[in-house]
Design a protein around this motif. Structure first.
Motif, short mmCIF file in Angstrom:
data_model
loop_
_atom_site.label_atom_id
_atom_site.label_comp_id
_atom_site.label_asym_id
_atom_site.label_seq_id
_atom_site.Cartn_x
_atom_site.Cartn_y
_atom_site.Cartn_z
N THR A 161 -11.76 -54.97 48.56
CA THR A 161 -12.59 -55.11 49.48
C THR A 161 -13.32 -56.61 49.55
O THR A 161 -13.55 -56.89 50.52
CB THR A 161 -13.83 -54.11 49.62
OG1 THR A 161 -14.69 -54.05 48.32
CG2 THR A 161 -13.30 -52.77 50.08
N MET A 210 -10.57 -58.91 50.96
CA MET A 210 -10.45 -58.55 52.42
C MET A 210 -11.75 -59.20 53.22
O MET A 210 -11.39 -59.71 54.41
CB MET A 210 -10.39 -57.29 52.78
CG MET A 210 -8.88 -56.61 52.50
SD MET A 210 -8.76 -54.96 52.82
CE MET A 210 -8.48 -54.99 54.38
N GLY A 211 -12.90 -59.08 52.53
CA GLY A 211 -13.96 -59.79 53.33
C GLY A 211 -13.94 -61.30 53.38
O GLY A 211 -14.25 -61.99 54.33
N ILE A 226 -19.31 -51.43 46.87
CA ILE A 226 -18.42 -50.73 47.97
C ILE A 226 -19.23 -49.84 48.66
O ILE A 226 -20.08 -49.24 47.99
CB ILE A 226 -17.25 -50.10 47.32
CG1 ILE A 226 -17.32 -49.17 46.15
CG2 ILE A 226 -16.41 -51.25 46.79
CD1 ILE A 226 -16.51 -48.31 45.63
N ALA A 268 -11.10 -51.10 43.97
CA ALA A 268 -11.65 -50.76 45.29
C ALA A 268 -12.64 -52.16 45.71
O ALA A 268 -12.41 -52.52 46.85
CB ALA A 268 -12.31 -49.59 45.67
N SER A 269 -13.45 -52.31 44.93
CA SER A 269 -14.44 -53.71 45.14
C SER A 269 -13.51 -54.73 44.91
O SER A 269 -14.00 -55.80 45.91
CB SER A 269 -15.30 -53.48 43.77
OG SER A 269 -16.18 -54.74 44.07
N LEU A 317 -16.30 -44.88 49.98
CA LEU A 317 -15.18 -45.58 49.25
C LEU A 317 -15.42 -44.79 47.96
O LEU A 317 -14.57 -44.69 47.04
CB LEU A 317 -15.04 -46.97 49.49
CG LEU A 317 -13.73 -47.50 48.77
CD1 LEU A 317 -12.51 -46.81 49.37
CD2 LEU A 317 -13.76 -49.03 49.27
#
Length: 92
Positions: free
Chosen positions: A82, A85-86, A28, A78-79, A32
C-alpha cells in the motif's frame, strides 16, 4: 459456524499481528488488517499441520502463535504494497 469462527479469530489475530509488526509497518486500514488476520489464521493452520501439529485438546497455543506470526508478516507485506501504491499515486 466455522466461517464465523474464522472471521472472529481473523479480527483478533489481525489486530495482534498489527501490534507485533514494526510500528512503521502498521499504517494499513482496518479492513486490510482483518483480511491479513483471516489469512494468518488459514495459512497458520496449514503451517501448523506441516510442522507436525496434531490439534491437541483444549487451546492449542502453538497454532495461535503461528497464526499471529503469519498475520504480522502479512501486515508487513500489505503495508509495503500500500505504501508503494500510495507513492505511485503522488508521483503521477
Amino acid at each position: 459456524m466455522e466461517i464465523i469462527g474464522v472471521i472472529v479469530a481473523g479480527i483478533i489475530i489481525g489486530l495482534l499481528g498489527k501490534f507485533v509488526a514494526p510500528s512503521s509497518r502498521d499504517n494499513i486500514p482496518l479492513w486490510l488488517t482483518i483480511l491479513c488476520g483471516i489469512g494468518g489464521v488459514i495459512i497458520g493452520w496449514y503451517v501448523y499441520i506441516l510442522v507436525g501439529g496434531n490439534g491437541s485438546p483444549g487451546i492449542d497455543w502453538v497454532r495461535w502463535l503461528i497464526a499471529i506470526v503469519v498475520a504480522a508478516v502479512l501486515v508487513i507485506i500489505a503495508s509495503t504494497l500500500t505504501a508503494r501504491m500510495g507513492a505511485r499515486r503522488t508521483q503521477a
